[in-house]
Design a protein around this motif. Sequence first.
Motif, PDB file in Angstrom:
ATOM      1  N   TRP A   1      23.060  37.402  27.763  1.00 19.13           N
ATOM      2  CA  TRP A   1      22.780  37.557  26.330  1.00 19.13           C
ATOM      3  C   TRP A   1      21.285  37.375  26.059  1.00 19.13           C
ATOM      4  CZ3 TRP A   1      24.748  39.428  22.048  1.00 19.13           C
ATOM      5  CH2 TRP A   1      24.277  38.994  20.801  1.00 19.13           C
ATOM      6  N   ALA A   2      20.693  36.359  26.683  1.00 13.75           N
ATOM      7  CA  ALA A   2      19.264  36.091  26.479  1.00 13.75           C
ATOM      8  C   ALA A   2      18.416  37.265  26.961  1.00 13.75           C
ATOM      9  CB  ALA A   2      18.854  34.801  27.200  1.00 13.75           C
ATOM     10  N   VAL A   3      18.808  37.884  28.066  1.00 14.31           N
ATOM     11  CA  VAL A   3      18.053  39.039  28.560  1.00 14.31           C
ATOM     12  C   VAL A   3      18.072  40.147  27.504  1.00 14.31           C
ATOM     13  CG1 VAL A   3      17.978  40.903  30.276  1.00 14.31           C
ATOM     14  CG2 VAL A   3      18.436  38.552  31.011  1.00 14.31           C
ATOM     15  N   ALA A   4      19.264  40.464  26.997  1.00 18.17           N
ATOM     16  CA  ALA A   4      19.381  41.547  26.013  1.00 18.17           C
ATOM     17  C   ALA A   4      18.572  41.222  24.756  1.00 18.17           C
ATOM     18  CB  ALA A   4      20.848  41.776  25.659  1.00 18.17           C
ATOM     19  N   ARG A   5      18.692  39.991  24.264  1.00 16.26           N
ATOM     20  CA  ARG A   5      17.981  39.614  23.041  1.00 16.26           C
ATOM     21  C   ARG A   5      16.475  39.499  23.265  1.00 16.26           C
ATOM     22  NH1 ARG A   5      19.866  40.065  18.038  1.00 16.26           N
ATOM     23  NH2 ARG A   5      20.171  37.948  17.297  1.00 16.26           N
ATOM     24  N   SER A   6      16.075  39.175  24.495  1.00 20.22           N
ATOM     25  CA  SER A   6      14.645  39.026  24.755  1.00 20.22           C
ATOM     26  C   SER A   6      13.941  40.382  24.674  1.00 20.22           C
ATOM     27  CB  SER A   6      14.400  38.364  26.115  1.00 20.22           C
ATOM     28  OG  SER A   6      14.584  39.295  27.162  1.00 20.22           O
ATOM     29  N   PHE A   7      14.699  41.479  24.750  1.00 18.10           N
ATOM     30  CA  PHE A   7      14.120  42.808  24.536  1.00 18.10           C
ATOM     31  C   PHE A   7      14.171  43.192  23.060  1.00 18.10           C
ATOM     32  CE2 PHE A   7      14.799  43.116  29.107  1.00 18.10           C
ATOM     33  CZ  PHE A   7      13.629  43.742  29.503  1.00 18.10           C
ATOM     34  N   ARG A   8      14.461  42.226  22.231  1.00 21.43           N
ATOM     35  CA  ARG A   8      14.484  42.400  20.784  1.00 21.43           C
ATOM     36  C   ARG A   8      15.542  43.388  20.319  1.00 21.43           C
ATOM     37  NH1 ARG A   8       8.277  41.981  18.603  1.00 21.43           N
ATOM     38  NH2 ARG A   8       7.843  39.966  19.535  1.00 21.43           N
ATOM     39  N   LEU A   9      16.630  43.457  21.042  1.00 25.19           N
ATOM     40  CA  LEU A   9      17.726  44.313  20.597  1.00 25.19           C
ATOM     41  C   LEU A   9      18.440  43.651  19.435  1.00 25.19           C
ATOM     42  CD1 LEU A   9      19.375  45.454  23.952  1.00 25.19           C
ATOM     43  CD2 LEU A   9      17.581  46.567  22.622  1.00 25.19           C
ATOM     44  N   SER A  10      19.025  44.477  18.572  1.00 21.91           N
ATOM     45  CA  SER A  10      19.852  43.944  17.492  1.00 21.91           C
ATOM     46  C   SER A  10      21.051  43.237  18.104  1.00 21.91           C
ATOM     47  CB  SER A  10      20.347  45.081  16.599  1.00 21.91           C
ATOM     48  OG  SER A  10      21.301  45.853  17.309  1.00 21.91           O
ATOM     49  N   ARG A  11      21.760  42.484  17.285  1.00 24.66           N
ATOM     50  CA  ARG A  11      22.926  41.768  17.772  1.00 24.66           C
ATOM     51  C   ARG A  11      23.970  42.746  18.319  1.00 24.66           C
ATOM     52  NH1 ARG A  11      27.568  39.864  17.024  1.00 24.66           N
ATOM     53  NH2 ARG A  11      28.088  37.653  17.256  1.00 24.66           N
ATOM     54  N   ALA A  12      24.179  43.867  17.591  1.00 18.52           N
ATOM     55  CA  ALA A  12      25.190  44.846  18.023  1.00 18.52           C
ATOM     56  C   ALA A  12      24.789  45.485  19.354  1.00 18.52           C
ATOM     57  CB  ALA A  12      25.369  45.918  16.943  1.00 18.52           C
ATOM     58  N   ASP A  13      23.524  45.873  19.477  1.00 17.09           N
ATOM     59  CA  ASP A  13      23.073  46.481  20.732  1.00 17.09           C
ATOM     60  C   ASP A  13      23.135  45.478  21.881  1.00 17.09           C
ATOM     61  OD1 ASP A  13      22.654  49.032  19.807  1.00 17.09           O
ATOM     62  OD2 ASP A  13      20.523  48.736  19.370  1.00 17.09           O
ATOM     63  N   ALA A  14      22.753  44.234  21.600  1.00 21.75           N
ATOM     64  CA  ALA A  14      22.796  43.201  22.648  1.00 21.75           C
ATOM     65  C   ALA A  14      24.235  42.951  23.092  1.00 21.75           C
ATOM     66  CB  ALA A  14      22.151  41.907  22.145  1.00 21.75           C
ATOM     67  N   ALA A  15      25.169  43.000  22.144  1.00 18.00           N
ATOM     68  CA  ALA A  15      26.586  42.810  22.490  1.00 18.00           C
ATOM     69  C   ALA A  15      27.058  43.948  23.396  1.00 18.00           C
ATOM     70  CB  ALA A  15      27.436  42.740  21.221  1.00 18.00           C
ATOM     71  N   ASP A  16      26.621  45.185  23.106  1.00 17.17           N
ATOM     72  CA  ASP A  16      26.981  46.334  23.951  1.00 17.17           C
ATOM     73  C   ASP A  16      26.380  46.204  25.347  1.00 17.17           C
ATOM     74  OD1 ASP A  16      28.568  47.636  22.140  1.00 17.17           O
ATOM     75  OD2 ASP A  16      27.024  49.039  21.469  1.00 17.17           O
ATOM     76  N   VAL A  17      25.110  45.785  25.412  1.00 16.14           N
ATOM     77  CA  VAL A  17      24.444  45.615  26.711  1.00 16.14           C
ATOM     78  C   VAL A  17      25.173  44.548  27.524  1.00 16.14           C
ATOM     79  CG1 VAL A  17      22.357  44.676  27.804  1.00 16.14           C
ATOM     80  CG2 VAL A  17      22.156  46.443  26.049  1.00 16.14           C
ATOM     81  N   SER A  18      25.517  43.444  26.860  1.00 17.87           N
ATOM     82  CA  SER A  18      26.228  42.377  27.542  1.00 17.87           C
ATOM     83  C   SER A  18      27.565  42.889  28.081  1.00 17.87           C
ATOM     84  CB  SER A  18      26.457  41.206  26.571  1.00 17.87           C
ATOM     85  OG  SER A  18      27.424  40.320  27.084  1.00 17.87           O
ATOM     86  N   GLN A  19      28.321  43.588  27.238  1.00  9.89           N
ATOM     87  CA  GLN A  19      29.643  44.038  27.661  1.00  9.89           C
ATOM     88  C   GLN A  19      29.550  45.074  28.779  1.00  9.89           C
ATOM     89  OE1 GLN A  19      32.126  42.541  27.212  1.00  9.89           O
ATOM     90  NE2 GLN A  19      33.936  43.812  27.409  1.00  9.89           N
ATOM     91  N   ALA A  20      28.586  45.993  28.675  1.00  7.89           N
ATOM     92  CA  ALA A  20      28.407  47.001  29.732  1.00  7.89           C
ATOM     93  C   ALA A  20      28.072  46.313  31.062  1.00  7.89           C
ATOM     94  CB  ALA A  20      27.314  47.992  29.346  1.00  7.89           C
ATOM     95  N   THR A  21      27.269  45.248  30.981  1.00  6.56           N
ATOM     96  CA  THR A  21      26.878  44.503  32.187  1.00  6.56           C
ATOM     97  C   THR A  21      28.092  43.856  32.845  1.00  6.56           C
ATOM     98  OG1 THR A  21      24.708  44.077  31.215  1.00  6.56           O
ATOM     99  CG2 THR A  21      25.391  42.647  33.036  1.00  6.56           C
ATOM    100  N   TRP A  22      28.934  43.216  32.036  1.00  8.79           N
ATOM    101  CA  TRP A  22      30.118  42.544  32.597  1.00  8.79           C
ATOM    102  C   TRP A  22      31.149  43.544  33.117  1.00  8.79           C
ATOM    103  CZ3 TRP A  22      29.737  37.838  34.163  1.00  8.79           C
ATOM    104  CH2 TRP A  22      28.806  36.979  33.548  1.00  8.79           C
ATOM    105  N   LEU A  23      31.309  44.676  32.408  1.00  2.97           N
ATOM    106  CA  LEU A  23      32.240  45.705  32.891  1.00  2.97           C
ATOM    107  C   LEU A  23      31.771  46.266  34.234  1.00  2.97           C
ATOM    108  CD1 LEU A  23      32.991  47.527  29.528  1.00  2.97           C
ATOM    109  CD2 LEU A  23      34.673  46.387  30.978  1.00  2.97           C
ATOM    110  N   ARG A  24      30.450  46.415  34.371  1.00  3.05           N
ATOM    111  CA  ARG A  24      29.910  46.908  35.634  1.00  3.05           C
ATOM    112  C   ARG A  24      30.154  45.901  36.757  1.00  3.05           C
ATOM    113  NH1 ARG A  24      26.406  51.027  36.729  1.00  3.05           N
ATOM    114  NH2 ARG A  24      26.472  52.547  35.057  1.00  3.05           N
ATOM    115  N   LEU A  25      30.056  44.626  36.421  1.00  2.00           N
ATOM    116  CA  LEU A  25      30.341  43.634  37.467  1.00  2.00           C
ATOM    117  C   LEU A  25      31.807  43.717  37.888  1.00  2.00           C
ATOM    118  CD1 LEU A  25      29.474  41.373  39.317  1.00  2.00           C
ATOM    119  CD2 LEU A  25      29.963  39.730  37.495  1.00  2.00           C
TER     120      LEU A  25
END
Lengths: 187, 162
Positions: free
Chosen positions: A33-57
């Motif tokens: 989550w911190a990685v996604a937010r550290s790129f200044r993504l909105s909460r919704a975009d950061a949530a998508d990045v987080s979920q895509a990351t976990w699905l890939r794992l």
Amino acid sequence: MRNIDDESLVAAAANGDQESWEILVNRYADLVWAVARSFRLSRADAADVSQATWLRLVEHLHDIRDPSQVGSWLVTTARREALAVLRRAVRSLPVGHWWQLDIPDQRAEEPDAHVMRDADAAEVRRAFRRLSTNCQQLLLLLLAEPAPSYSQISAALDMPVGSIGPTRARCLRTLRRLLDVEKALDG
Amino acid sequence: MADQHDPSPQAVDPADEHLWSLLRRTVHEPVPDDVRAAALEAFRWRDPDAQLAVLVADSADPERERLAPVRDAGQARLLTFVRDDISLDIEVDERADSVDLVGQLAPVGPGEIVVDHGAQVTRVQADALGRFHVHGVTRGPVRLRCTLQATGTTVQTEWVLL
């Protein structure tokens, strides 16, 4: 239970062990989550990045090259997804290059849950936002819980391990100076 | 060396300790509960028997951009997934609050496409030339399962963030 090493957790999760997956998520969800937010993504975009990351794992549990480095794998994946989101957002803009754009900080101000005694929370936030983007990014990642390793930070920021400590110290020095300025302005 | 054995970046200098705890209380934003819950839920998608088609080219990700040429701003995003001799090219057309997919299956031929997006599943048919359209795909992580009619082979793409 919490001290099981990453390699064993990845192996057990690859065989369908739900509890190992939960330990992995609890170990790294804050960092991803911190990685996604550290790129200044909105909460919704950061949530998508987080979920895509976990699905890939989930789909790569059985073929990750070095399961002991799954933390670095996660932050590298999150970083790539976050950069792709930024690039797509910029792509739709009419003119200019992405590196010349001042990408607005989409993170919403959130009310502070704690009462600040030693310094005003708003003052700290103001000073923090005046730091360079690189400093803000590094400090946000270092604040993740549990604390990430330097090799994970290195993967997240594409930064040599050896320069993390000195950069952290420099960023904190700058922040302290900015706080003094804030206090002087308030005073 | 395993991650957890690396030196910890936690504050060691006592002068930093105070500033660090200030930062923890002010700028640190813990992962939201719903985001953590979704990550825990992701495990339900585990499918160890899937024939995974790997994303080999993505015009939005230069690090992956080995096969397709660099495209100009404003053009639709192009993705290519490959598994053995099966490949899947996807063009992503942006809509107001969703995306449309225009796909091409190779080897060329009819097939069934199942799209996982959001909490939804959409099924479409690829025509005799292996072409297909998917309308109204929810933004977020998306994956496609493709079954070739000729061989009955099914491949599943990696999750991709649209």
